[in-house]
Design an enzyme around this catalytic site. Sequence first.
Site, PDB file in Angstrom:
ATOM      1  CB  SER A   1      -0.881   0.009   1.253  1.00 37.74           C
ATOM      2  OG  SER A   1      -1.469   1.282   1.427  1.00 37.74           O
TER       3      SER A   1
ATOM      4  CE1 TYR B   1      -3.780  -2.656   5.089  1.00 39.53           C
ATOM      5  CE2 TYR B   1      -3.274  -0.381   4.496  1.00 39.53           C
ATOM      6  CZ  TYR B   1      -3.609  -1.666   4.126  1.00 39.53           C
ATOM      7  OH  TYR B   1      -3.782  -1.980   2.796  1.00 39.53           O
TER       8      TYR B   1
END
Length: 254
Positions: A143, A172
């Site tokens: 990401s 995350y």
Amino acid sequence: MPSDTAPVAVVTGANKGIGREVVRRLAERGFVVHLGSRDQQRGRAAEGVLRADGLDVRFLHLDVTDETSVALAAKRVADETGPLRVLVNNAGIGLAEQAPSQTSAEQVRHVYDTNVFGVVTVTNAFLPLLRRADSARIVNVSSSLGSLAAAAANEDPSGVFPPGRFPTLLAYGTSKAALNAVTLTYANELRGTNILVNAVSPGFVATDINGHNGVLDVEQGARIPVLLATLDDDGPTATFLGEDGTPGGQVLPW
Ligand SMILES: NC(=O)c1ccc[n+]([C@@H]2O[C@H](COP(=O)([O-])OP(=O)(O)OC[C@H]3O[C@@H](n4cnc5c(N)ncnc54)[C@H](OP(=O)(O)O)[C@@H]3O)[C@@H](O)[C@H]2O)c1
């Protein structure tokens, strides 16, 4: 239906979302694709949808956090289809945005179990099969929120978050930063071999992981992962590509 010599791919976390679309695209290109899913019912359902379209897609029970499940999955692929051309480490989980000071170490550990340690477990289990292929690709679905350069600049390179507001996703974001480091480590070990190793940020894609708030659809989100999975032999290794609509994607800063 692909022949016995069709290239073989494994995609983790592929019962829905970006992973399922990556499976579809690879199968449409003639791959035999093992569709990894930790849940038998969800995996079989996704397999059924894709097989109904005439694609050689095979449900593979695989929980990336369970070493026994991963070892059995690798054995099954070895027994059933042999050398592995493509491994897409796609399985991932998120955590709602919250201040780092409000995030427990246990929450971080939980996310790392899937997003980081799961990738290491799966990659090591499948590496012998990848080495047996004439040429092979590992694609780690990361990401832009894992970019340390972007975090340091407090700017999201994908432009999803407003300037000066890089999201504070401790679990995350740092799990994807660790995944990027994992990607580079394997890429360096495997330089000069038959295996190219790259990371991808698929873009902000409407899936369950973000409550379908993403702005891209799964077809768009699967584009760059598939591009990296099907690189020519002279393609790059140790790159981090994002989705920006251009044919080759956008090189992201680590
Ligand atoms: N969507 C975005 O905007 C976006 C942006 C950047 C990166 N990504 C990355 O893209 C990847 C795919 O996410 P997505 O957006 O497609 O989300 P998704 O629809 O929630 O899919 C995630 C997949 O991972 C699976 N999974 C979770 N834990 C697992 C485990 N322990 N073992 C095996 N599979 C597991 C899920 O299975 P279950 O159905 O069993 O939960 C599901 O199939 C993730 O790595 C995510 O971080 C997504």
